[in-house]
Design an enzyme around this catalytic site. Sequence first.
Site, PDB file in Angstrom:
ATOM      1  N   LYS A  17       4.857   4.753  -1.470  1.00 18.84           N
ATOM      2  CA  LYS A  17       5.156   6.177  -1.669  1.00 18.84           C
ATOM      3  C   LYS A  17       6.602   6.504  -1.315  1.00 18.84           C
ATOM      4  CE  LYS A  17       0.440   7.970  -0.942  1.00 18.84           C
ATOM      5  NZ  LYS A  17      -0.324   6.727  -0.721  1.00 18.84           N
ATOM      6  N   TRP A  50       0.826  -1.197   0.000  1.00 19.37           N
ATOM      7  CA  TRP A  50       0.000   0.000   0.000  1.00 19.37           C
ATOM      8  C   TRP A  50       0.876   1.268   0.000  1.00 19.37           C
ATOM      9  CZ3 TRP A  50      -4.902  -0.166  -1.482  1.00 19.37           C
ATOM     10  CH2 TRP A  50      -5.611  -1.366  -1.342  1.00 19.37           C
ATOM     11  N   SER A  51       0.654   2.185   0.930  1.00 21.01           N
ATOM     12  CA  SER A  51       1.328   3.490   0.853  1.00 21.01           C
ATOM     13  C   SER A  51       2.805   3.447   1.219  1.00 21.01           C
ATOM     14  CB  SER A  51       0.608   4.519   1.723  1.00 21.01           C
ATOM     15  OG  SER A  51      -0.597   4.904   1.112  1.00 21.01           O
ATOM     16  N   THR A  52       3.298   2.344   1.711  1.00 17.69           N
ATOM     17  CA  THR A  52       4.745   2.203   1.845  1.00 17.69           C
ATOM     18  C   THR A  52       5.397   2.375   0.480  1.00 17.69           C
ATOM     19  OG1 THR A  52       4.467   0.774   3.778  1.00 17.69           O
ATOM     20  CG2 THR A  52       6.590   0.672   2.679  1.00 17.69           C
ATOM     21  N   TYR A  82      -3.515  14.563   2.381  1.00 13.31           N
ATOM     22  CA  TYR A  82      -2.983  13.295   1.871  1.00 13.31           C
ATOM     23  C   TYR A  82      -3.613  12.893   0.538  1.00 13.31           C
ATOM     24  CZ  TYR A  82      -1.044   8.574   2.406  1.00 13.31           C
ATOM     25  OH  TYR A  82      -0.352   7.399   2.254  1.00 13.31           O
TER      26      TYR A  82
END
Length: 375
Positions: free
Chosen positions: A71, A67-69, A157
């Site tokens: 980014k 997921w957002s890891t 976000y």
Amino acid sequence: MTAIQGKAAPGFELVRQAFLANFSERSDIGAAVALVIDGELVVDLWGGVADPALGRPWQADTLANVWSTTKGVTAACFAMLAERGQIDYDAPVAKYWSEFGAAGKENVTVGMLLSHQAGLCGFRNPATIEDFYDAERAAARLAAAEPFWEPGTQSGYHAITIGFLATALFRRAEGRTIKQFVKDEFGDLDIHIGLPEERTQSAATMLAPPELSSTGMVGEPTEAQLAAMANPIIDPLLPNTDAWRAAEIPSANGFATARGLAKLYGALAGSGDLDGRQLVSRKTIATATDEQIRGMDAILSIPASWGCGFLRNSDGVYGPNEGAFGHSGWGGSFAFADPTCKLGLAYTMNRMGTDLMGDPRNVALVDSVYASLSS
């Protein structure tokens, strides 16, 4: 008792104990944790089940959607571009991507975009999950859009949309998409945007409680929050679908091992050297992690301090040292660098939790690392 495989160097037994307790006390099903210190992989552990339906065990090369890891990986790609002189954080995005300058966004800089200040946290018109699967079309739609707030006045976000914006900008500056760049530059780390077709059997099956959805991240939503989190509503089990795995969403569909992420962040925590290859200089890392904005996030309603795509350690989530930086993912994954200790730490898993911050599995692992270092 869950069988744990891999290694923990002498002095890091507490990390092994915390990782094991994540299964026995904190409901992990399949997971991995890795720690690099001063370029050396000192912890590399995995265990549990990657696919409970088939009973397939978690292996050394099991890939999880983080997921957002993701980014943080994207932020590292931009830092490498800055190092090579191909992009300037202080330059307007429109310098590289003229269409982006529409609707009052002509002064949005690369640094502002990467720190979630551009006001493009979601689509203004109704969107479907299928809209996520055409990154260039999604980016064009966002480039033409009016921002939800005056860019530069606050951060909010961009949970999914930052991925489309980032890869469109990246391609115009560098020539490759982020997906291709990650394949070329980080493939040996087993970090990917999307899941390579040949690695289908290595992917963990994501698991989530029935009540978990993207709308649960906010309370009484504003227009911008609805756009970011509910247009469309995101199913946490999307990573198990072929369409999600084939897409390019450099904000959310990264597939990686904890080992690969820890090695990447271990390099960023030190000289920027990875296995004899210079990724970035210390100077560029300092620039990429310099604070762009601090305050209450307009979407998540939590305090945040942003570098150029990296989340700065303003709240101690990445240990006791203020200079740490990284990114965490929906459900529990995380990866970060701590230049003070020259460490990179990463955790991947398939059982998604419901804590937006302070997942007890994360806390236990981070605490065990710093307790080991101080003992």
